[in-house]
Write a protein that holds these residues in place. Structure first.
Motif, PDB file in Angstrom:
ATOM      1  N   UNK A   3      10.060  11.801   3.434  1.00  0.00           N
ATOM      2  CA  UNK A   3       8.673  12.233   3.447  1.00  0.00           C
ATOM      3  C   UNK A   3       7.969  11.988   2.125  1.00  0.00           C
ATOM      4  N   UNK A   4       8.626  11.297   1.200  1.00  0.00           N
ATOM      5  CA  UNK A   4       8.067  11.078  -0.127  1.00  0.00           C
ATOM      6  C   UNK A   4       7.485   9.677  -0.275  1.00  0.00           C
ATOM      7  N   UNK A   5       6.589   9.537  -1.241  1.00  0.00           N
ATOM      8  CA  UNK A   5       5.989   8.240  -1.519  1.00  0.00           C
ATOM      9  C   UNK A   5       6.984   7.333  -2.232  1.00  0.00           C
ATOM     10  N   UNK A   6       6.990   6.073  -1.847  1.00  0.00           N
ATOM     11  CA  UNK A   6       7.777   5.048  -2.527  1.00  0.00           C
ATOM     12  C   UNK A   6       6.795   4.040  -3.117  1.00  0.00           C
ATOM     13  N   UNK A   7       7.022   3.658  -4.360  1.00  0.00           N
ATOM     14  CA  UNK A   7       6.088   2.773  -5.074  1.00  0.00           C
ATOM     15  C   UNK A   7       6.759   1.412  -5.271  1.00  0.00           C
ATOM     16  N   UNK A   8       6.302   0.440  -4.494  1.00  0.00           N
ATOM     17  CA  UNK A   8       6.938  -0.869  -4.464  1.00  0.00           C
ATOM     18  C   UNK A   8       6.255  -1.879  -5.367  1.00  0.00           C
ATOM     19  N   UNK A   9       7.077  -2.760  -5.946  1.00  0.00           N
ATOM     20  CA  UNK A   9       6.592  -3.949  -6.626  1.00  0.00           C
ATOM     21  C   UNK A   9       7.452  -5.110  -6.148  1.00  0.00           C
ATOM     22  N   UNK A  10       6.844  -6.261  -5.927  1.00  0.00           N
ATOM     23  CA  UNK A  10       7.584  -7.430  -5.442  1.00  0.00           C
ATOM     24  C   UNK A  10       7.029  -8.693  -6.083  1.00  0.00           C
ATOM     25  N   UNK A  11       7.901  -9.473  -6.711  1.00  0.00           N
ATOM     26  CA  UNK A  11       7.437 -10.653  -7.451  1.00  0.00           C
ATOM     27  C   UNK A  11       8.171 -11.946  -7.089  1.00  0.00           C
ATOM     28  N   UNK A  12       8.829 -11.978  -5.931  1.00  0.00           N
ATOM     29  CA  UNK A  12       9.531 -13.227  -5.600  1.00  0.00           C
ATOM     30  C   UNK A  12       9.676 -13.504  -4.107  1.00  0.00           C
ATOM     31  N   UNK A  13       9.759 -12.482  -3.291  1.00  0.00           N
ATOM     32  CA  UNK A  13      10.066 -12.658  -1.868  1.00  0.00           C
ATOM     33  C   UNK A  13       8.797 -12.524  -1.023  1.00  0.00           C
ATOM     34  N   UNK A  14       8.367 -13.619  -0.404  1.00  0.00           N
ATOM     35  CA  UNK A  14       7.131 -13.623   0.385  1.00  0.00           C
ATOM     36  C   UNK A  14       7.201 -12.664   1.569  1.00  0.00           C
ATOM     37  N   UNK A  15       8.301 -12.714   2.300  1.00  0.00           N
ATOM     38  CA  UNK A  15       8.441 -11.879   3.491  1.00  0.00           C
ATOM     39  C   UNK A  15       8.455 -10.402   3.115  1.00  0.00           C
ATOM     40  N   UNK A  16       9.171 -10.078   2.052  1.00  0.00           N
ATOM     41  CA  UNK A  16       9.257  -8.676   1.631  1.00  0.00           C
ATOM     42  C   UNK A  16       7.894  -8.176   1.146  1.00  0.00           C
ATOM     43  N   UNK A  17       7.143  -9.034   0.449  1.00  0.00           N
ATOM     44  CA  UNK A  17       5.813  -8.640  -0.021  1.00  0.00           C
ATOM     45  C   UNK A  17       4.924  -8.252   1.155  1.00  0.00           C
ATOM     46  N   UNK A  18       4.874  -9.093   2.176  1.00  0.00           N
ATOM     47  CA  UNK A  18       4.028  -8.785   3.329  1.00  0.00           C
ATOM     48  C   UNK A  18       4.565  -7.604   4.123  1.00  0.00           C
ATOM     49  N   UNK A  19       5.880  -7.416   4.101  1.00  0.00           N
ATOM     50  CA  UNK A  19       6.459  -6.266   4.789  1.00  0.00           C
ATOM     51  C   UNK A  19       6.073  -4.966   4.079  1.00  0.00           C
ATOM     52  N   UNK A  20       5.978  -5.011   2.766  1.00  0.00           N
ATOM     53  CA  UNK A  20       5.539  -3.838   2.002  1.00  0.00           C
ATOM     54  C   UNK A  20       4.088  -3.519   2.338  1.00  0.00           C
ATOM     55  N   UNK A  21       3.231  -4.553   2.354  1.00  0.00           N
ATOM     56  CA  UNK A  21       1.832  -4.351   2.743  1.00  0.00           C
ATOM     57  C   UNK A  21       1.738  -3.768   4.151  1.00  0.00           C
ATOM     58  N   UNK A  22       2.574  -4.287   5.027  1.00  0.00           N
ATOM     59  CA  UNK A  22       2.588  -3.835   6.418  1.00  0.00           C
ATOM     60  C   UNK A  22       2.999  -2.373   6.509  1.00  0.00           C
ATOM     61  N   UNK A  23       4.056  -1.999   5.791  1.00  0.00           N
ATOM     62  CA  UNK A  23       4.516  -0.613   5.802  1.00  0.00           C
ATOM     63  C   UNK A  23       3.451   0.310   5.236  1.00  0.00           C
ATOM     64  N   UNK A  24       2.846  -0.092   4.136  1.00  0.00           N
ATOM     65  CA  UNK A  24       1.822   0.726   3.492  1.00  0.00           C
ATOM     66  C   UNK A  24       0.643   0.976   4.421  1.00  0.00           C
ATOM     67  N   UNK A  25       0.390   0.033   5.347  1.00  0.00           N
ATOM     68  CA  UNK A  25      -0.773   0.089   6.234  1.00  0.00           C
ATOM     69  C   UNK A  25      -0.460   0.587   7.636  1.00  0.00           C
ATOM     70  N   UNK A  26       0.781   0.953   7.900  1.00  0.00           N
ATOM     71  CA  UNK A  26       1.189   1.335   9.261  1.00  0.00           C
ATOM     72  C   UNK A  26       0.850   2.791   9.547  1.00  0.00           C
ATOM     73  N   UNK A  27      -0.271   2.985  10.208  1.00  0.00           N
ATOM     74  CA  UNK A  27      -0.767   4.332  10.498  1.00  0.00           C
ATOM     75  C   UNK A  27       0.153   5.061  11.472  1.00  0.00           C
ATOM     76  N   UNK A  28       0.330   6.350  11.282  1.00  0.00           N
ATOM     77  CA  UNK A  28       1.155   7.108  12.235  1.00  0.00           C
ATOM     78  C   UNK A  28       0.526   7.116  13.620  1.00  0.00           C
ATOM     79  N   UNK A  29       1.362   7.202  14.617  1.00  0.00           N
ATOM     80  CA  UNK A  29       0.977   7.304  16.031  1.00  0.00           C
ATOM     81  C   UNK A  29       0.555   5.964  16.654  1.00  0.00           C
ATOM     82  N   UNK A  30      -0.211   5.138  15.917  1.00  0.00           N
ATOM     83  CA  UNK A  30      -0.699   3.894  16.519  1.00  0.00           C
ATOM     84  C   UNK A  30       0.013   2.655  15.997  1.00  0.00           C
ATOM     85  N   UNK A  31       0.903   2.816  15.024  1.00  0.00           N
ATOM     86  CA  UNK A  31       1.693   1.699  14.498  1.00  0.00           C
ATOM     87  C   UNK A  31       3.166   2.064  14.558  1.00  0.00           C
ATOM     88  N   UNK A  32       4.004   1.048  14.598  1.00  0.00           N
ATOM     89  CA  UNK A  32       5.439   1.297  14.603  1.00  0.00           C
ATOM     90  C   UNK A  32       5.946   1.446  13.170  1.00  0.00           C
TER      91      UNK A  32
END
Length: 284
Positions: free
Chosen positions: A120-149
């Motif tokens: 239930x805690x905030x995680x603070x991500x930084x990514x400087x090399x992996x394209x897929x992981x970078x977009x996955x972090x953006x995706x996770x950060x933007x995944x609203x409860x109830x309407x996103x997986x």
């Protein structure tokens, strides 16, 4: 030592306001050495660090004019109401290419917030090399409860960063930022209504009791940090930019309203530019 940093609130479609401000700053070739963002703010931060003015506008307004990120088909396939694969795969990798090389080469710290479903805690991500992981972090950060997986990063489940930390100011202060510039997407004085009892999250996320508790306490945390931001602003220890026209809904799809809110952000960027420069001068 004076250290400046840019902190970006989320807010779904309200993120076009932030995009307008950032586009003005990028036109002036003005970049902070530290940027943090949540949800739509994380996406805006990524486009800012990759030095791609107008990219958020192209994705959220121009593309939306012909298409919709809200998909009933997606919902039926149990992927959530919002087509996150479109937003964080097709758009950056095919339709409106993201400049990964510039992002990874940048010396700017770019911190994106997601909420760990297990703690239930905030995680603070930084990514400087992996394209897929970078977009996955953006995706996770933007995944609203109830309407996103739920989105997994390194085997851990995450949802919208705003659940645990809507405006990552305290993280920035702990990182040594003492000249914070905040872009908020709600009007001055806005506070969330606090809940009196645990809501549907207790049922939806029964496997993640800490997450349910975080969702329950979100309003109180948000209001507390807003009170603190108001105090910093009053004492001239922060520059805070907020919309001065009524804020749009987080799920707004009307392109005229989106464009108006974006243009307002651009105007606010111009209005506050000298203030920002003066506030951050002599900063590292």
């Amino acid at each position: 030592m004076k250290k400046s940093g840019l902190i970006l609130e989320g807010g779904g479609s309200r993120g076009v306001f932030t995009a307008g401000i950032l586009d003005y700053l990028m036109e002036q070739d003005f970049y902070f050495p530290y940027v943090s963002g949540v949800s739509a703010g994380a996406c805006n931060a990524a486009n800012y660090v990759s030095k791609q003015p107008y990219r958020t506008r192209k994705c959220m307004i121009d593309y939306l004019y012909e298409n919709s990120i809200y998909s009933i088909k997606n919902m039926l396939m149990k992927k959530g109401l919002i087509d996150m694969d479109l937003l964080f795969d097709k758009l950056p990798n095919e339709l409106i290419p993201y400049d990964y090389d510039t992002f990874f080469a940048s010396e700017t710290r770019c911190i994106m917030v997601a909420t760990d479903c297990e703690t239930g805690k905030a995680e603070y991500f930084e990514e400087k090399s992996d394209k897929t992981r970078l977009m996955n972090i953006c995706k996770a950060s933007s995944s609203l409860p109830y309407i996103s997986t739920i989105v997994e990063i390194d085997g851990t489940p995450y949802l919208d960063g705003g659940l645990a930390d809507s405006v990552p100011l305290i993280k920035a202060l702990r990182d040594g930022i003492n000249r914070p510039v905040l872009i908020l997407t709600r009007n001055k004085g806005y506070r969330k209504k606090e809940k009196e009892s645990l809501d549907v999250s207790k049922l939806v996320y029964k496997d993640y009791p800490a997450l349910s508790e975080t969702i329950y306490k979100r309003s109180a945390r948000y209001n507390k940090v807003m009170n603190y931001i108001d105090k910093l602003e009053e004492d001239n220890h922060a520059v805070v930019i907020r919309p001065e026209i009524p804020a749009i809904d987080r799920a707004e799809q009307d392109t005229e309203k989106l464009t108006e809110f974006y243009n307002h952000g651009y105007e606010m960027g111009e209005k506050y530019f000298e203030t920002i420069k003066n506030f951050t001068k002599d900063c590292k």
